[in-house]
Enzyme design. Structure first.
Site, short mmCIF file in Angstrom:
data_model
loop_
_atom_site.label_atom_id
_atom_site.label_comp_id
_atom_site.label_asym_id
_atom_site.label_seq_id
_atom_site.Cartn_x
_atom_site.Cartn_y
_atom_site.Cartn_z
N HIS A 10 -6.92 -13.82 -7.36
CA HIS A 10 -7.74 -12.86 -6.61
C HIS A 10 -9.16 -12.91 -7.17
CE1 HIS A 10 -9.33 -9.11 -5.04
NE2 HIS A 10 -8.38 -9.16 -4.14
N LYS B 275 0.85 -1.19 0.00
CA LYS B 275 0.00 0.00 0.00
C LYS B 275 0.89 1.24 0.00
CE LYS B 275 -3.72 -2.53 0.58
NZ LYS B 275 -4.84 -2.67 -0.31
#
Length: 394
Positions: free
Chosen positions: A285, A166
């Protein structure tokens, strides 16, 4: 009178067959059906069976040129859902010949392609599928599976640890690689591209791949452990996706990543084949899953999407966290976690498993607990998921 009669007939005359004995080769489906007011459940269940197999809204003369008995889907059992008004579970059996071998795409096009917009139904949800070994054996399945992955990584007897880099959008490739290095050097097994990191103007994919590879090699040299970063190969075309996977292989990294629902099952299966042929692990994912699986009474339950992924191929798949959610959800989540990992799973309605599923020897998939978890969740996560899992923080 002999001969052909046109006209609209009730589906249940042909497609509702409560005396049918299912075959070991049939694909079985459990649908949660909410009929429109005034539509009997048998008709609604038969309509689903018809429209997802050989039927259409009327009888046509070409029906006589084939054997409906051989090719039709059959609604063979209907039961009301306890505690829900006007909701039923309709069980449908499909003959194996209706499906192309080795194609999850074709399986879904047939079973859920048309029926969900059906007038006679207020809502429809595919709750579970039974995939017979005769069909699952036509799929490669996961590129490597749990045991081979542990052998490649030389990590045993514990869950694997990962984290997502992040901020997920906005870093330059060099700073992104720097964050990857710090995480891996600090003790994580894996770091991860966020699902929407593909190849944006501020960080093109090749630059990211190079800097992340540098970080991996540096961390491996300093820790003496095997490290990985899920390089997201998802792209706008299948060719571009494979190009990115080829680049990852040439750089010598252990694992790539794909968004299997937005990328599509056809692309995913191609990538899984490439990964097995070239020794890459494949992290999956599930971006977009909630669009399909969130509504209780309409859509497709995630356990079906998870089974489909095991057939299409992936070594890891995100599968929720359970932590801090309702208890009932815990059993259901563990149900599909077992469907991902185990060879043989018994029917157990309390865990949402409508059919006994035998995967024979298809490799298992590691469930990834991800989304809003932090270090204080560790005891609960290890208790719920056990050793064979990836705990993905951030």
């Amino acid at each position: 009178s002999v001969g052909f009669k046109a006209g609209v007939k009730d589906y249940r005359l042909t497609y509702y067959t409560p005396e049918y004995e299912t075959l070991a080769t049939d694909i079985l489906a459990a649908f949660r059906v909410t009929p429109q007011p005034g539509v009997p459940p048998e008709e609604a269940g038969a309509a689903v069976a018809a429209e997802s197999s050989t039927g259409t809204w009327t009888t046509v003369w070409t029906d006589g040129l084939t054997s409906l008995d051989r090719y039709k889907g059959r609604c063979y059992h209907i039961e009301p859902v306890a505690g829900e008004e006007n909701q039923y579970i309709a069980y449908v059996a499909y003959p194996l010949d209706l499906f192309e071998e080795g194609s999850v795409t074709n399986m879904f096009t047939s079973i859920v392609g048309n029926v969900f917009g059906f007038k006679a139904l207020r809502a429809l949800r595919l709750e579970d599928l039974r995939i017979p070994p005769a069909y699952s054996k036509t799929f490669q399945g996961p590129p490597h599976g749990i045991q081979v992955e542990r052998d490649k990584l030389n990590k045993y007897g514990r869950p694997l640890l990962g984290c997502t880099i992040k901020p997920k959008l906005g870093l330059s490739a060099k700073n992104y690689g720097r964050a990857v290095y710090e995480c891996l050097r600090g003790g994580l097994d894996f770091t991860k591209d966020d699902e929407n990191v593909n190849s944006q103007p501020f960080m093109r994919w090749r630059d990211r791949f190079l800097f992340c590879t540098e970080a991996i090699y540096k961390a491996q040299a300093e820790t003496g452990e095997i490290k990985g970063h899920y390089l997201n190969a998802t792209a706008g075309t299948s060719e571009e996706m494979i190009k990115r996977a080829v680049c990852a292989r040439e750089l010598g990294v252990p694992i790539v990543m794909h968004d299997y629902l937005t990328g599509g099952f056809t692309a995913n299966t191609s990538l899984a084949h490439y990964c097995r042929d070239n020794g890459l692990l494949l992290h999956i994912h599930r971006a977009m899953h909630a669009v399909i699986d969130r509504q209780r009474n309409h859509g497709i339950h995630f356990r079906v999407l998870a089974k489909a992924l095991r057939m299409s191929g992936g070594d890891h798949i995100h599968s929720g966290t359970v932590v801090g959610k309702l208890e009932g959800e815990r059993d259901v989540t563990l149900g599909f976690v077992d469907l991902l990992r185990d060879d043989f799973i018994e029917k157990d309605r309390s865990r949402g498993i409508y059919f006994t599923q035998d995967w024979v020897s298809m490799p298992g998939v590691l469930p990834v607990a991800s989304g809003g978890i932090h270090v204080w969740h560790m005891p609960a996560l290890t208790e719920i998921f056990g050793d064979d899992s990836v705990l993905q923080f951030g």
